[in-house]
Design a protein around this motif. Structure first.
Motif, PDB file in Angstrom:
ATOM      1  N   PHE A  47       0.863  -1.199   0.000  1.00 52.29           N
ATOM      2  CA  PHE A  47       0.000   0.000   0.000  1.00 52.29           C
ATOM      3  C   PHE A  47       0.895   1.242   0.000  1.00 52.29           C
ATOM      4  O   PHE A  47       1.128   1.852   1.025  1.00 52.29           O
ATOM      5  N   PRO A  48       1.443   1.597  -1.174  1.00 51.18           N
ATOM      6  CA  PRO A  48       2.374   2.723  -1.243  1.00 51.18           C
ATOM      7  C   PRO A  48       1.670   3.995  -1.696  1.00 51.18           C
ATOM      8  O   PRO A  48       0.436   4.043  -1.802  1.00 51.18           O
ATOM      9  N   GLY A  84       0.965   5.856   2.429  1.00 53.08           N
ATOM     10  CA  GLY A  84       0.245   4.647   2.823  1.00 53.08           C
ATOM     11  C   GLY A  84       0.322   4.421   4.320  1.00 53.08           C
ATOM     12  O   GLY A  84      -0.655   4.026   4.958  1.00 53.08           O
ATOM     13  N   GLU A  85       1.508   4.651   4.909  1.00 47.10           N
ATOM     14  CA  GLU A  85       1.647   4.547   6.363  1.00 47.10           C
ATOM     15  C   GLU A  85       0.785   5.597   7.050  1.00 47.10           C
ATOM     16  O   GLU A  85       0.050   5.298   8.001  1.00 47.10           O
ATOM     17  N   GLN A  86       0.844   6.841   6.579  1.00 48.82           N
ATOM     18  CA  GLN A  86       0.097   7.922   7.220  1.00 48.82           C
ATOM     19  C   GLN A  86      -1.401   7.668   7.206  1.00 48.82           C
ATOM     20  O   GLN A  86      -2.106   7.968   8.174  1.00 48.82           O
ATOM     21  N   MET A  87      -1.914   7.087   6.128  1.00 48.21           N
ATOM     22  CA  MET A  87      -3.356   6.855   6.017  1.00 48.21           C
ATOM     23  C   MET A  87      -3.862   5.820   7.013  1.00 48.21           C
ATOM     24  O   MET A  87      -5.061   5.743   7.266  1.00 48.21           O
ATOM     25  N   LEU A  88      -2.973   5.026   7.598  1.00 46.08           N
ATOM     26  CA  LEU A  88      -3.408   4.027   8.583  1.00 46.08           C
ATOM     27  C   LEU A  88      -3.799   4.661   9.916  1.00 46.08           C
ATOM     28  O   LEU A  88      -4.422   4.004  10.747  1.00 46.08           O
ATOM     29  N   PHE A  89      -3.460   5.934  10.118  1.00 46.79           N
ATOM     30  CA  PHE A  89      -3.669   6.571  11.421  1.00 46.79           C
ATOM     31  C   PHE A  89      -4.973   7.365  11.473  1.00 46.79           C
ATOM     32  O   PHE A  89      -5.696   7.472  10.481  1.00 46.79           O
ATOM     33  N   THR A  90      -5.269   7.883  12.655  1.00 50.88           N
ATOM     34  CA  THR A  90      -6.576   8.462  12.936  1.00 50.88           C
ATOM     35  C   THR A  90      -6.827   9.769  12.206  1.00 50.88           C
ATOM     36  O   THR A  90      -7.901   9.988  11.634  1.00 50.88           O
ATOM     37  N   HIS A  91      -5.842  10.655  12.231  1.00 47.18           N
ATOM     38  CA  HIS A  91      -6.079  12.018  11.741  1.00 47.18           C
ATOM     39  C   HIS A  91      -4.775  12.619  11.250  1.00 47.18           C
ATOM     40  O   HIS A  91      -3.699  12.337  11.789  1.00 47.18           O
ATOM     41  N   ALA A 187       4.810  -0.846   8.290  1.00 47.81           N
ATOM     42  CA  ALA A 187       4.670   0.382   7.506  1.00 47.81           C
ATOM     43  C   ALA A 187       5.862   1.291   7.735  1.00 47.81           C
ATOM     44  O   ALA A 187       6.390   1.370   8.847  1.00 47.81           O
ATOM     45  N   THR A 188       6.268   1.998   6.672  1.00 46.96           N
ATOM     46  CA  THR A 188       7.408   2.897   6.765  1.00 46.96           C
ATOM     47  C   THR A 188       7.083   4.257   6.168  1.00 46.96           C
ATOM     48  O   THR A 188       6.320   4.362   5.193  1.00 46.96           O
ATOM     49  N   GLN A 189       7.687   5.299   6.741  1.00 46.37           N
ATOM     50  CA  GLN A 189       7.600   6.629   6.159  1.00 46.37           C
ATOM     51  C   GLN A 189       8.580   6.787   5.001  1.00 46.37           C
ATOM     52  O   GLN A 189       8.301   7.471   4.020  1.00 46.37           O
ATOM     53  N   PHE A 190       9.728   6.160   5.097  1.00 44.64           N
ATOM     54  CA  PHE A 190      10.731   6.245   4.041  1.00 44.64           C
ATOM     55  C   PHE A 190      10.331   5.377   2.853  1.00 44.64           C
ATOM     56  O   PHE A 190       9.413   4.557   2.927  1.00 44.64           O
TER      57      PHE A 190
END
Length: 212
Positions: A47-48, A84-91, A187-190
């Motif tokens: 999920f990139p 993709g990592e960021q979208m897994l979080f709440t806000h 999941a990774t930010q990099f």
């Protein structure tokens, strides 16, 4: 083995596909797909993406892929990268938009006035290579040295409510979470696909990782 790379209208998908092809075992099917049914049928899901959080979330919902992504998060090895990592979080502070709320926590922006240890102003976005310190042992880190260099392009980063999620951190003005892990999700930010040998190793590990 079928690998689905989720295409919700973001960029960078072809470069991810090319890198995965380099490390995949013979007989692996790798598909960049915008079809929810293909994501549901895949054995593993990547999920990139890159771009602005509000647009990415809107596109995910518009294409009907949200349900398939949620199913994959629950049921199969799942690797999220960058937005993709960021979208897994709440806000997210970017556009004041809600994410998928798979993990509790926020996506926040680097302050514009942050400095490095010498007092020099740091640019936002962080763009380029930085070291990643591994916070937990994980099979996705197999063969990757603690402190290995990975490539970043981001102005925002995740702040998990649960510190046990944190799998890797970097230092950019302060310690920043850049990898999270729980159960079958990593999941990774990099960007591993832009991170030379260490990035190749991470994708190779994903293709053989069988979560407990």
């Amino acid at each position: 083995m079928r690998i689905a790379i989720v295409d919700y209208g973001s960029g960078n998908l072809r470069s991810v596909s090319k890198v995965v092809e380099k490390v995949a075992p013979l007989g692996t099917t790798i598909e960049v797909t915008a079809l929810p049914e293909n994501v549901m049928k895949a054995d593993r899901v990547i999920f990139p993406g890159q771009g602005a959080m509000p647009d990415c979330i809107a596109n995910l919902r518009r294409t009907g892929l949200e349900e398939a992504v949620r199913d994959a998060v629950k049921n199969k090895p799942f690797f999220a990268v960058c937005i993709g990592e960021q979208m897994l979080f709440t806000h997210s502070e970017e556009g004041d938009v809600g994410g998928l709320d798979i993990f509790k926590g926020n996506v926040v922006r680097f302050p514009s006035n942050q400095t490095d240890l010498s007092g020099a102003r740091l640019k936002v976005p962080q763009m380029g290579w930085n070291r990643v310190s591994q916070r937990i042992p994980h099979r996705m880190w197999n063969g990757i040295s603690d402190g290995a260099w990975f490539y970043f392009v981001h102005s925002y980063y995740v702040v998990p409510e649960d510190p046990s999620l944190i799998a890797g951190v970097t230092f950019y003005g302060k310690e920043v979470t850049v990898a999270v892990a729980k159960d079958n999700v990593f999941a990774t930010q990099f960007h591993p696909e832009k991170s030379a040998a260490a990035g190749l190793a991470l994708y190779a590990n994903f293709l053989t990782w069988n979560p407990d």
